[in-house]
Design an enzyme around this catalytic site. Structure first.
Site, PDB file in Angstrom:
ATOM      1  N   GLU A   9       0.837  -1.212   0.000  1.00  0.00           N
ATOM      2  CA  GLU A   9       0.000   0.000   0.000  1.00  0.00           C
ATOM      3  C   GLU A   9       0.867   1.255   0.000  1.00  0.00           C
ATOM      4  O   GLU A   9       0.570   2.218  -0.727  1.00  0.00           O
ATOM      5  CB  GLU A   9      -0.922   0.036   1.239  1.00  0.00           C
ATOM      6  CG  GLU A   9      -2.076  -0.942   1.184  1.00  0.00           C
ATOM      7  CD  GLU A   9      -1.715  -2.305   1.745  1.00  0.00           C
ATOM      8  OE1 GLU A   9      -0.510  -2.638   1.789  1.00  0.00           O
ATOM      9  OE2 GLU A   9      -2.639  -3.034   2.132  1.00  0.00           O
ATOM     10  N   ALA A 120      11.021 -49.568 -13.614  1.00  0.00           N
ATOM     11  CA  ALA A 120      11.177 -50.367 -12.399  1.00  0.00           C
ATOM     12  C   ALA A 120      12.617 -50.310 -11.882  1.00  0.00           C
ATOM     13  O   ALA A 120      12.865 -50.422 -10.675  1.00  0.00           O
ATOM     14  CB  ALA A 120      10.756 -51.806 -12.677  1.00  0.00           C
TER      15      ALA A 120
END
Ligand code: NDP
Ligand code: AOF
Length: 276
Positions: A9, A120
């Site tokens: 801000e 695998a």
């Protein structure tokens, strides 16, 4: 903008100049607490006299929750919450820290059509193509820390850095889930306590493997799933996620919602957010 002060801000008001009578849109409720590094954003806004402030997310910080909005209203400024997914997403790290007391955790998996992340024998380079892998680097650049399990370290000796032109300095800190001696350049981390303790980390990016993915999922520590799926079939490979202790299907539903989808070369990218 990085955390700390000045808050957005202060910067935006400075850049905008006169905002008297205007409508100001902010993602997070303006803070109501001042610090030695600057006044409260709610006070800055009161001074700037906009007609209206629209807020995307209420601040869960108890020093502000509701009182940022109240301070604006008391000063005669119309202050509303307009709930916004985009605002919430842009603050995901901050909100996870405040609401869950831990970083926002993204679990990324690069898998085959049939849900495998490796053969695998552990070979996994590469399942996905170059465009998807470059996208991963852009995601790494948004994280404060990146984590893999010891199995991935032993199989791949990964670099886990950002290798996109111009973003090389955005490589996150590299963390390893392991009980073994930690290689140079990595920080060993114990599960799950250390994840909770990563006070300086808002965004954690977990890149596998299967056992690590399962550990985070079983402990309900994943806020966002990022799945890269390549048009390949692996068959009897390593499943993307190990055992997560699921024993009935009902418990698996209603946990994830679609957040983002993209086509990346021949691969697809799908992100899901955890519903809490
Ligand atoms: N395609 C893809 O996206 C990816 C593929 N891969 C592939 O996956 C394979 C590795 O996966 P996987 O074998 O499942 O191994 P992980 O990488 O998940 O590592 C497992 C190890 O992590 C540590 N660990 C995991 N969970 C915990 C916990 N809850 N508490 C303490 N320690 C924990 C242990 O380390 P330790 O034993 O050291 O103590 C464990 O042995 C490799 O073949 C790799 O190439 C990996 C990542 C991504
Ligand atoms: N195999 C696989 C991935 N694997 C992940 O990437 C790591 C390697 O990172 P680096 O050494 O920095 O290139 C590896 O250890 C694993 O965590 N990622 C993907 O996007 N697609 C893939 O097919």
């Amino acid at each position: 903008m990085a955390g700390g002060r000045p808050h957005a801000e202060a910067v935006a008001l400075e850049a905008a100049g006169d905002v008297a009578g205007a409508t100001v849109y902010v993602t997070l409720e303006p803070c109501a607490h001042s610090s030695h590094r600057g006044p409260a954003c709610a006070d800055l806004l009161v001074e700037a006299r906009p007609a209206r402030v629209v807020v995307g997310v209420e601040d869960p910080d108890p020093r502000t929750a509701g009182s940022g909005l109240a301070r604006l209203s008391q000063a005669g400024i119309r202050a509303d919450i307009l709930p916004s997914t985009e605002a919430r997403e842009s603050l995901a790290g901050y909100l996870a820290r405040k609401r869950l007391g831990r970083p926002h955790v993204t679990l990324k998996l690069a898998m085959s059509l049939d849900g495998c992340i490796a053969l695998a024998d552990g070979t996994s380079q590469w399942v996905t193509g170059a465009v998807a892998r470059a996208h991963v680097h852009s995601r790494r650049a948004k994280a404060d820390a990146i984590l893999v399990g010891g199995g991935t370290w032993r199989a791949d000796a990964p670099r886990l850095d950002v290798r996109l032109p111009g973003l090389e300095d955005r490589s996150p800190e590299r963390w390893l889930l392991t009980s073994e001696p930690c290689p140079d350049g990595f920080r060993a981390i114990a599960f799950p306590d250390a994840v909770m303790e990563m006070a300086e980390v808002q965004y954690l990016y977990v890149e596998g493997g299967a056992q690590t993915a399962a550990s985070f999922l079983a402990a309900d520590l994943v806020d966002r799933l990022e799945i890269y799926r390549a048009p390949v079939l692996i068959g009897a490979g390593l499943r993307a996620v190990g055992d997560i202790g699921l024993d009935e299907l009902d418990g698996a539903h209603g946990r994830w919602e679609l957040a983002e989808q993209a086509q990346l070369g021949s691969d697809t990218f799908t992100a899901y957010r955890r519903l809490r």
